[in-house]
Structures are given as structure tokens and as C-alpha cells.
Design an enzyme around this catalytic site. Structure first.
Site, PDB file in Angstrom:
ATOM      1  N   ASP A   1       0.816  -1.217   0.000  1.00  0.00           N
ATOM      2  CA  ASP A   1       0.000   0.000   0.000  1.00  0.00           C
ATOM      3  C   ASP A   1       0.848   1.265   0.000  1.00  0.00           C
ATOM      4  O   ASP A   1       2.056   1.228   0.239  1.00  0.00           O
ATOM      5  CB  ASP A   1      -0.902   0.015   1.233  1.00  0.00           C
ATOM      6  CG  ASP A   1      -2.164  -0.800   1.007  1.00  0.00           C
ATOM      7  OD1 ASP A   1      -2.437  -1.165  -0.138  1.00  0.00           O
ATOM      8  OD2 ASP A   1      -2.871  -1.067   2.000  1.00  0.00           O
TER       9      ASP A   1
ATOM     10  N   LYS B   1      -3.806   3.234  -2.816  1.00  0.00           N
ATOM     11  CA  LYS B   1      -5.011   3.970  -3.194  1.00  0.00           C
ATOM     12  C   LYS B   1      -4.979   5.327  -2.500  1.00  0.00           C
ATOM     13  O   LYS B   1      -4.430   5.463  -1.416  1.00  0.00           O
ATOM     14  CB  LYS B   1      -6.276   3.230  -2.729  1.00  0.00           C
ATOM     15  CG  LYS B   1      -6.453   1.874  -3.383  1.00  0.00           C
ATOM     16  CD  LYS B   1      -7.818   1.295  -3.106  1.00  0.00           C
ATOM     17  CE  LYS B   1      -8.115   0.971  -1.675  1.00  0.00           C
ATOM     18  NZ  LYS B   1      -7.289   0.049  -0.976  1.00  0.00           N
TER      19      LYS B   1
ATOM     20  N   MET C   1      -7.551   9.532   9.385  1.00  0.00           N
ATOM     21  CA  MET C   1      -8.042  10.134   8.134  1.00  0.00           C
ATOM     22  C   MET C   1      -8.953  11.338   8.412  1.00  0.00           C
ATOM     23  O   MET C   1      -9.962  11.525   7.736  1.00  0.00           O
ATOM     24  CB  MET C   1      -8.793   9.079   7.300  1.00  0.00           C
ATOM     25  CG  MET C   1      -7.900   7.954   6.824  1.00  0.00           C
ATOM     26  SD  MET C   1      -8.803   6.545   6.159  1.00  0.00           S
ATOM     27  CE  MET C   1      -9.288   5.692   7.648  1.00  0.00           C
TER      28      MET C   1
HETATM   29  C1  LIG Z   1      -6.234   3.855   5.601  1.00  0.00           C
HETATM   30  S1  LIG Z   1      -5.775   4.292   7.221  1.00  0.00           S
HETATM   31  C2  LIG Z   1      -4.769   2.915   7.602  1.00  0.00           C
HETATM   32  C3  LIG Z   1      -4.601   2.712   9.085  1.00  0.00           C
HETATM   33  C4  LIG Z   1      -3.705   1.542   9.400  1.00  0.00           C
HETATM   34  N1  LIG Z   1      -4.292   0.290   9.003  1.00  0.00           N
HETATM   35  C5  LIG Z   1      -3.322   1.492  10.880  1.00  0.00           C
HETATM   36  O1  LIG Z   1      -3.679   0.531  11.565  1.00  0.00           O
HETATM   37  O2  LIG Z   1      -2.657   2.413  11.328  1.00  0.00           O
HETATM   38  C6  LIG Z   1      -4.616   5.564   6.930  1.00  0.00           C
HETATM   39  C7  LIG Z   1      -4.605   6.590   8.047  1.00  0.00           C
HETATM   40  O3  LIG Z   1      -3.892   6.087   9.167  1.00  0.00           O
HETATM   41  C8  LIG Z   1      -3.245   7.149   9.816  1.00  0.00           C
HETATM   42  N2  LIG Z   1      -1.805   6.891   9.797  1.00  0.00           N
HETATM   43  C9  LIG Z   1      -1.185   5.859   9.239  1.00  0.00           C
HETATM   44  N3  LIG Z   1       0.138   5.933   9.452  1.00  0.00           N
HETATM   45  C10 LIG Z   1       0.362   7.058  10.158  1.00  0.00           C
HETATM   46  C11 LIG Z   1       1.508   7.696  10.686  1.00  0.00           C
HETATM   47  N4  LIG Z   1       2.727   7.170  10.531  1.00  0.00           N
HETATM   48  N5  LIG Z   1       1.355   8.850  11.374  1.00  0.00           N
HETATM   49  C12 LIG Z   1       0.143   9.382  11.568  1.00  0.00           C
HETATM   50  N6  LIG Z   1      -0.993   8.822  11.086  1.00  0.00           N
HETATM   51  C13 LIG Z   1      -0.892   7.677  10.394  1.00  0.00           C
HETATM   52  C14 LIG Z   1      -3.613   8.428   9.075  1.00  0.00           C
HETATM   53  O4  LIG Z   1      -4.765   8.978   9.655  1.00  0.00           O
HETATM   54  C15 LIG Z   1      -3.912   7.874   7.704  1.00  0.00           C
HETATM   55  O5  LIG Z   1      -4.727   8.749   6.956  1.00  0.00           O
END
Ligand SMILES: C[S@@+](CC[C@H](N)C(=O)[O-])C[C@H]1O[C@@H](n2cnc3c(N)ncnc32)[C@H](O)[C@@H]1O
Length: 293
Positions: A75, A97, A210
Site C-alpha cells: 500500500d 489507493k 483520516m
Molecule cells: C487507511 S488508514 C490505515 C490505518 C492503518 N491500518 C493502521 O492501523 O494504522 C490511513 C490513516 O492512518 C493514519 N496513519 C497511518 N500511518 C500514520 C503515521 N505514521 N502517522 C500518523 N498517522 C498515520 C492516518 O490517519 C492515515 O490517513
């Protein structure tokens, strides 16, 4: 099998990733001694959590599977430092995506995984954070299992716990926050569709995934349902990575903070008294400890 033309625009081989290319399978399993490659005889896919960004936060099982993989389907939030754990001969397929993409892209990813597994390849489906937390891992697992593919799900450190640790924000804290709720700021039609009254209750930490684009709306809804406008709030951008930024302020400043600091994400919003513990505050933000509540 349905053909989804749109997927071809977004899925590409990432020859430039560290450890990438089609040369000899050179990386040994020395990093994690004694692990055995899964048998390729039956159709198997491992849906693996890559954690929030820092490769050191990969689980041992994730590294084992990456090192043994024939193909890694990954991803947008999976960085090169994590992909480097796959063997040099492993094929890397990018299926990232973005918000607003054609929803049929997910169908194409599901079908790609089934096709690769049926070819007898050791497939790792690598997803940011935890695959089952806002990661559509549940949908992919169900699709694969319906197609007769065996699935192993490997949990990852979700952004909330990764960012909490990195930013010094405990998600629960004795006497301060007895519960934590993870929500998405991006609803089915783009607007957050949440039980605002429940989320606005005290003694509780709210973590919004998000939520950047709707930070102002989210703050307004919570305030409208009784949460104090001065409730300590944080934005953690690129949590656990060298580029991490932690912004703290009041709930009613969230929208301004996103704009003023040009936060583009990935970012989490953390709302609640626990934010007072955040150990990093930008110089031009008022310290969370000084907030009147
Ligand atoms: C589609 S979701 C995926 C979440 C992922 N499966 C998880 O468990 O963290 C994507 C969102 O996760 C958050 N996110 C993921 N990685 C991040 C990071 N390193 N720092 C801050 N927010 C993060 C943000 O809000 C981002 O828009």
C-alpha cells in the site's frame, strides 16, 4: 474473473525500491535466524501489518514472511525501509489507493491476490499499521477465503499506538482517560458519520484516523455536543518516522493548526486530557499544559 481496467493505472512494479529488482534472491534469512519459508504448494496469502512507518516496529513474523515472499503487494503508506526486508528477487507490486480513487480498485486488488496465490506464489499483502484497523484487511480476507485461498493475518502496530508511543501520549491514563475510541474522519460519502454525543463524553480519548480534511468539522461537532473547546488536542503527522511532527493545541484550534502548519499527512488527531502528556510541542504553539479547560 472480472476485469477492472482502472487497476492497471495504479498497480505497478516498484523496481526502484531498496532491495528491489529481479536479480538473484540474495537476502538471506540471517536477520531472523531459523524461520522457514511457508510451503508454496497451496494457495496462501499472508495479510501483514507493516506498522506505522518505522521499520523497527515490524513484527518478527512480518519480517519472516517478507523474507520468504515471492511477491509483495503493498500500500501507499508502506515505505522503502520496510520493503527492503523483502528478498531482492521478490516481486514488488504497488497498489496504493488515494482518497477519491475509484472504489473498484479494491476489487482489482482482491482479484490480483487470488490470481497470484493460485499461481502458487508466496504472497505477502503488506498494509500500513494493522491490516484490520481501517485497513480493509477484513474485506480482503473474506474475498480470499471465498475463493478458497488460505489466509494468515499478521497484526501490525496501528497508527494510534505507534503515534502515542512516539509522541508521548498515553491513550488511556489512570484517573484521566478510562477509554479510547478509534474513529475514521472519512465516512462512506466523505463526511464523518459518527455518534458525536458518545464521543464527546469526558474521561475518554478520541483518536481520529483520516481526519485532516475534516478537522474543523470534527471539532465543531464535538464542541456542539458538549466537549469543551479548550480540550487538549494533538495532530501527529508521519508518526514514528524521522519526519514526525507533533502539534498540540485546543480542540477549537484544530482546523487552524492543520492549515497554519500545512499538515498533509498521514496524520492522526488525538483529542482528550491525555494530550497534556505530549512531549513535543512546536515553538509557535501554546503548550498543552497551559490550556484552560
Ligand atoms: C487507511 S488508514 C490505515 C490505518 C492503518 N491500518 C493502521 O492501523 O494504522 C490511513 C490513516 O492512518 C493514519 N496513519 C497511518 N500511518 C500514520 C503515521 N505514521 N502517522 C500518523 N498517522 C498515520 C492516518 O490517519 C492515515 O490517513
Amino acid at each position: 474473473m472480472t476485469h477492472v481496467p482502472a487497476i492497471h493505472d495504479r498497480i505497478g512494479r516498484d523496481a526502484g525500491a531498496p532491495g528491489g529488482g529481479r536479480g538473484a534472491r540474495g537476502r538471506s534469512l540471517a536477520l531472523v535466524g531459523g524461520c522457514e519459508a511457508p510451503a508454496a504448494a497451496s494457495a496462501v496469502v499472508a495479510i501483514v501489518g507493516a506498522g506505522p512507518g518505522d521499520p523497527n516496529l515490524l513484527t518478527l513474523r512480518a519480517v519472516q514472511l517478507l523474507q520468504a515472499a515471492d511477491v509483495v503487494v503493498y500500500d501507499r503508506l508502506v515505505g522503502p525501509g520496510i520493503l527492503a526486508y523483502a528478498g531482492p528477487a521478490a516481486e514488488r507490486i504497488y497498489v496504493g489507493k488515494a482518497r477519491g480513487d475509484d472504489p473498484r480498485l479494491q476489487d482489482g486488488i482482491n482479484e490480483l491476490l487470488v490470481r497470484l496465490a493460485r499461481q502458487g506464489k508466496r504472497v505477502v499483502r503488506l498494509k500500513g499499521g494493522d491490516p484490520l484497523v481501517f485497513g480493509r484487511g477484513g474485506e480482503e480476507r473474506a474475498h480470499l477465503e471465498r475463493a478458497g485461498v488460505t489466509v494468515e493475518v499478521v497484526p501490525g502496530i496501528t497508527a494510534a499506538t505507534g503515534c502515542g508511543a512516539s509522541a508521548g501520549i498515553p491513550l488511556t491514563l489512570r484517573g484521566v482517560a478510562q477509554a479510547v475510541t478509534l474513529v475514521t474522519g472519512h465516512g462512506e460519502d466523505g463526511e464523518p458519520d459518527l455518534d458525536w454525543a458518545a464521543l464527546a463524553r469526558l474521561g475518554h480519548t478520541l483518536v481520529v484516523y483520516m481526519g485532516l480534511a475534516k478537522a474543523e468539522v470534527i471539532a465543531g461537532k464535538l464542541i456542539g455536543h458538549g466537549l469543551h473547546p479548550g480540550t487538549p488536542s494533538a495532530i501527529v503527522e508521519n508518526g514514528t518516522l524521522p519526519s514526525e511532527r507533533v502539534l498540540t493545541g485546543r480542540l477549537d484550534e484544530l482546523g487552524r493548526m492543520v492549515r497554519a502548519h500545512r499538515v498533509t499527512g498521514p496524520a492522526l488527531i488525538v483529542i482528550g486530557e491525555v494530550v497534556r502528556q505530549a512531549h513535543e510541542v512546536l515553538a509557535d504553539e501554546r503548550p498543552a499544559m497551559a490550556l484552560a479547560v
